[in-house]
Scaffold this motif. Structure first.
Motif, PDB file in Angstrom:
ATOM      1  N   ASP A   1       0.857  -1.185   0.000  1.00  0.00           N
ATOM      2  CA  ASP A   1       0.000   0.000   0.000  1.00  0.00           C
ATOM      3  C   ASP A   1       0.894   1.237   0.000  1.00  0.00           C
ATOM      4  O   ASP A   1       1.463   1.612   1.023  1.00  0.00           O
ATOM      5  CB  ASP A   1      -0.893  -0.003   1.235  1.00  0.00           C
ATOM      6  N   PRO A   2       1.056   1.903  -1.157  1.00  0.00           N
ATOM      7  CA  PRO A   2       1.973   3.047  -1.255  1.00  0.00           C
ATOM      8  C   PRO A   2       1.693   4.147  -0.240  1.00  0.00           C
ATOM      9  O   PRO A   2       2.628   4.751   0.305  1.00  0.00           O
ATOM     10  CB  PRO A   2       1.758   3.550  -2.692  1.00  0.00           C
ATOM     11  N   LEU A   3       0.428   4.414   0.049  1.00  0.00           N
ATOM     12  CA  LEU A   3       0.110   5.480   0.999  1.00  0.00           C
ATOM     13  C   LEU A   3       0.585   5.129   2.401  1.00  0.00           C
ATOM     14  O   LEU A   3       1.207   5.950   3.087  1.00  0.00           O
ATOM     15  CB  LEU A   3      -1.398   5.741   1.003  1.00  0.00           C
ATOM     16  N   LYS A   4       0.288   3.910   2.833  1.00  0.00           N
ATOM     17  CA  LYS A   4       0.727   3.479   4.163  1.00  0.00           C
ATOM     18  C   LYS A   4       2.252   3.398   4.248  1.00  0.00           C
ATOM     19  O   LYS A   4       2.863   3.787   5.250  1.00  0.00           O
ATOM     20  CB  LYS A   4       0.126   2.113   4.502  1.00  0.00           C
ATOM     21  N   LEU A   5       2.867   2.883   3.165  1.00  0.00           N
ATOM     22  CA  LEU A   5       4.313   2.731   3.166  1.00  0.00           C
ATOM     23  C   LEU A   5       5.005   4.089   3.236  1.00  0.00           C
ATOM     24  O   LEU A   5       5.923   4.303   4.031  1.00  0.00           O
ATOM     25  CB  LEU A   5       4.767   1.969   1.929  1.00  0.00           C
ATOM     26  N   ASN A   6       4.572   5.026   2.421  1.00  0.00           N
ATOM     27  CA  ASN A   6       5.181   6.351   2.419  1.00  0.00           C
ATOM     28  C   ASN A   6       5.007   7.049   3.757  1.00  0.00           C
ATOM     29  O   ASN A   6       5.926   7.708   4.256  1.00  0.00           O
ATOM     30  CB  ASN A   6       4.585   7.212   1.307  1.00  0.00           C
ATOM     31  N   ALA A   7       3.797   6.916   4.335  1.00  0.00           N
ATOM     32  CA  ALA A   7       3.538   7.565   5.617  1.00  0.00           C
ATOM     33  C   ALA A   7       4.465   7.029   6.709  1.00  0.00           C
ATOM     34  O   ALA A   7       4.886   7.772   7.604  1.00  0.00           O
ATOM     35  CB  ALA A   7       2.082   7.356   6.016  1.00  0.00           C
ATOM     36  N   LYS A   8       4.789   5.745   6.597  1.00  0.00           N
ATOM     37  CA  LYS A   8       5.619   5.138   7.640  1.00  0.00           C
ATOM     38  C   LYS A   8       7.097   5.449   7.457  1.00  0.00           C
ATOM     39  O   LYS A   8       7.791   5.809   8.398  1.00  0.00           O
ATOM     40  CB  LYS A   8       5.399   3.626   7.656  1.00  0.00           C
ATOM     41  N   ILE A   9       7.594   5.303   6.217  1.00  0.00           N
ATOM     42  CA  ILE A   9       9.035   5.459   6.016  1.00  0.00           C
ATOM     43  C   ILE A   9       9.466   6.919   6.029  1.00  0.00           C
ATOM     44  O   ILE A   9      10.661   7.218   6.157  1.00  0.00           O
ATOM     45  CB  ILE A   9       9.497   4.787   4.705  1.00  0.00           C
TER      46      ILE A   9
END
Length: 345
Positions: free
Chosen positions: A61-69
């Protein structure tokens, strides 16, 4: 005498015969190694990045991944370094070697105790701890106990002093010349040190007190590595340090367990040692050959290569197939532990 599991004592323990102290860390220079300062720990607050492997639900999930990293990885950690003018680490500890492996520290079976005593007496008569003592001496001489501090050291000097009042003696080794992956290196000093260790282990009540001093030229102001404490209390982890190093009386230090593990890294007799694809090199003496950083046990009951499979036969008077298996059994007893056989099914 009975050759069955019921003949093994249900209460059976052995005291360890290699007893190291904590290893204390000091900073110095190679040219003036007698001028040392105790190393202390420094706390750092660092801003890192998120780099661990994420679960598929997040990674896909690009949105979740970006928000986390994109979040910073804030950490408070301990560190330890030489002073700006220092280029050499000094590690110092003492090692007490004890005799008396012929007698368990606790045993509730008189027949077993007698049988075990006969088996050990036979081993001492035939082998006299010569092979094991050579391996312990080699691990002292090659500075294996430095662990990570050994990597990248330009010079490595190990000084060993026997402190017994009636038999003082000293040895000195260039640890860079002594390999870590085998015990074939020979020298007069290693032979001499080995004999002192072997004679003590074979005795009934003698002891040998060694002082071990190691100098490692690692470079000016370089970071050095004391033992790291295991953080068991995870509560409020965001407010606590994520890496806690060990110190004793304010001096950066290495655990006795870590030094002891290095000294008993003598097991080259496990089946996979000769396989270049699966071998871990010499491993520490353990009842199941466990190497925790690899997540593997190299001696399993399934293959009848573990300590208990050998010990139960050895202690009851049976002859083991290989002399190397006898060395392994005796090295495990020198390690010490609780080895009783439960009387419950």
């Amino acid at each position: 005498m009975a050759k069955n599991k019921n003949a093994i004592a249900s209460v059976l323990s052995f005291e360890k015969k290699l007893v190291p102290s904590d290893g204390y860390l000091y900073g110095t220079t190679w040219e003036s190694r007698n001028e040392v300062t105790a190393l202390t720990l420094t706390e750092k607050s660092v801003r890192g990045t998120i780099s661990n492997r994420e679960k598929p639900a997040v990674a896909n999930d690009p949105l979740k991944l970006n928000a986390k990293i994109e979040k910073p990885n804030l950490q408070r950690v301990d560190s330890c370094s030489l002073l700006p003018y220092q280029d050499t680490l000094k590690l110092q500890f003492t090692l007490k070697i004890l005799g008396g492996v012929q007698k368990p520290s606790a045993c509730n079976n008189a027949d077993f105790k007698q049988s075990y005593g006969v088996a050990v007496a036979s081993y001492i008569q035939q082998h006299g701890f010569v092979e094991l003592a050579k391996r312990y001496a080699t691990n002292i001489a090659n500075a294996r106990f430095l662990w990570r501090n050994r990597v990248g050291a330009e010079y490595l000097l190990v000084q060993v002093n026997a402190l017994n009042e009636d038999s003082k003696q000293s040895w000195e080794f260039d640890a860079t010349q002594i390999p870590l992956r085998n015990f074939s290196y020979q020298s007069d000093d290693i032979t001499s040190l080995s004999k002192r260790i072997a004679d003590t282990l074979a005795s009934e009540d003698q002891f040998l007190m060694l002082e071990v001093i190691c100098f490692a030229k690692v470079g000016k102001a370089q970071e050095v590595y004391p033992s790291e404490e295991l953080v068991l209390d995870k509560s409020n982890s965001k407010e606590k340090k994520s890496k806690i190093l060990y110190s004793n009386n304010g001096i950066a230090a290495m655990h006795t367990q870590k030094i002891g593990n290095a000294l008993r890294t003598v097991d080259t007799w496990y089946p996979e040692f000769s396989d270049p694809e699966t071998s871990a090199g010499p491993i520490a003496i353990e009842p199941y050959g466990a190497v925790t950083n690899l997540g593997k046990a190299f001696r399993t009951p399934k293959d009848k290569q573990d300590f208990y499979s050998f010990f139960d036969a050895f202690a009851l008077g049976e002859k083991l197939a290989r002399v190397e298996d006898e060395h392994y059994v005796m090295a495990t007893l020198i390690r010490g532990g609780v080895f009783g056989a439960s009387d419950k099914e």
